[in-house]
Design an enzyme around this catalytic site. Sequence first.
Site, PDB file in Angstrom:
ATOM      1  N   ARG A   1       0.833  -1.206   0.000  1.00 20.28           N
ATOM      2  CA  ARG A   1       0.000   0.000   0.000  1.00 20.28           C
ATOM      3  C   ARG A   1       0.870   1.258   0.000  1.00 20.28           C
ATOM      4  NH1 ARG A   1      -2.950   2.369   4.877  1.00 20.28           N
ATOM      5  NH2 ARG A   1      -4.312   3.961   3.999  1.00 20.28           N
TER       6      ARG A   1
ATOM      7  N   HIS B   1       0.693   4.087  -2.899  1.00 22.86           N
ATOM      8  CA  HIS B   1       0.247   5.441  -2.558  1.00 22.86           C
ATOM      9  C   HIS B   1       1.320   6.486  -2.852  1.00 22.86           C
ATOM     10  CE1 HIS B   1      -3.587   4.745  -0.013  1.00 22.86           C
ATOM     11  NE2 HIS B   1      -3.422   3.752  -0.870  1.00 22.86           N
TER      12      HIS B   1
ATOM     13  N   HIS C   1      -5.477  -6.459  -4.004  1.00 16.44           N
ATOM     14  CA  HIS C   1      -6.313  -6.599  -2.804  1.00 16.44           C
ATOM     15  C   HIS C   1      -6.360  -8.039  -2.309  1.00 16.44           C
ATOM     16  CE1 HIS C   1      -8.695  -2.626  -3.514  1.00 16.44           C
ATOM     17  NE2 HIS C   1      -7.689  -2.457  -2.691  1.00 16.44           N
TER      18      HIS C   1
ATOM     19  N   TRP D   1     -10.274  -9.185   1.780  1.00 10.85           N
ATOM     20  CA  TRP D   1     -10.884  -9.455   0.484  1.00 10.85           C
ATOM     21  C   TRP D   1     -10.849 -10.944   0.150  1.00 10.85           C
ATOM     22  CZ3 TRP D   1      -8.211  -5.004   1.520  1.00 10.85           C
ATOM     23  CH2 TRP D   1      -8.799  -3.799   1.161  1.00 10.85           C
TER      24      TRP D   1
ATOM     25  N   ASP E   1     -14.551  -2.430  -5.972  1.00 12.22           N
ATOM     26  CA  ASP E   1     -14.391  -3.851  -6.303  1.00 12.22           C
ATOM     27  C   ASP E   1     -15.588  -4.317  -7.135  1.00 12.22           C
ATOM     28  OD1 ASP E   1     -12.022  -4.174  -4.714  1.00 12.22           O
ATOM     29  OD2 ASP E   1     -13.275  -4.354  -2.926  1.00 12.22           O
TER      30      ASP E   1
END
Length: 289
Positions: free
Chosen positions: A36, A40, A160, A176, A205
């Site tokens: 992540r 980002h 994910h 997920w 999603d």
Amino acid sequence: MAASVVDAGYLNEIDKARRKLRALISSKNCAPIMLRLAWHDAGTYDSATKTGGPNGSIKNEEEYRHSSNSGLKFALDLCEEVKGKHPKVSYADLYQLAGVVAVEVTGGPSIDFIPGRKDSDESPKEGRLPDANQGALHLRDVFYRMGLSDKDIVALSGGHTLGRAHPERSGFEGPWTKEPLKFDSSYFVELLKENSEGLLRLPTDKVLVEDPVFRPFVELYAKDEEAFFRDYAASHKKLSELGFTPSSSTTSKLVPNNATILAHSAVGVAVAAAVVLCSYFYEVHRRVK
């Protein structure tokens, strides 16, 4: 800030940092948040203004305090442990390397990594990262702004497969997939089910199976993990290099030339031939005896 000089010494530091990251991510089970962090830092790129992108600016307090980056201070602090031992490695390279390693140590594809990114002290304004509450139009606005495609959107969404949402960070809760520390194609398998009890489905999603352009990629990746791994590795590399053009000298240091490859191949053939001959003469000698 000046770009890193990618010489033999720097490449050696990158190799050492990679090993440190492998050990750190494996011991802390922090692959999801490291991935992540890499996304980002890179995902703020604007291809029109040539601003944002994987330049290490997420280390700036102004940026890591953006609401979309909630919780990432933990990952930044973990990376400081590696940065402290390898200060020559730029933050921009370190964060992207952490994302590459996070995928690899959890069973995902190997992702080509070329170092040399330049650090920046300038942070983009908040609002460039995807909003999980939005739909297809928003996803395309964000990813097209970066210069990415519909296939990139779906392939990268497959990331994910790692991790879970935390309500204090995103307002959502839950994983997920059933194995959130394993990188595989199960994210897409679950998306195609009518009901996946206990698993998270964000609006961004759900739109992947509702949109007629996105859905064929979801169906492909659900049945063909190799196709997902191949496309994910390519899309991740693109994301990690937005606004970054590796120098030809750096690339040449990382890729062996044809002569070297041919020489190694010739040695391999010679060794194989020697083994066959030795086996043959041994068998002849044994029969004579």
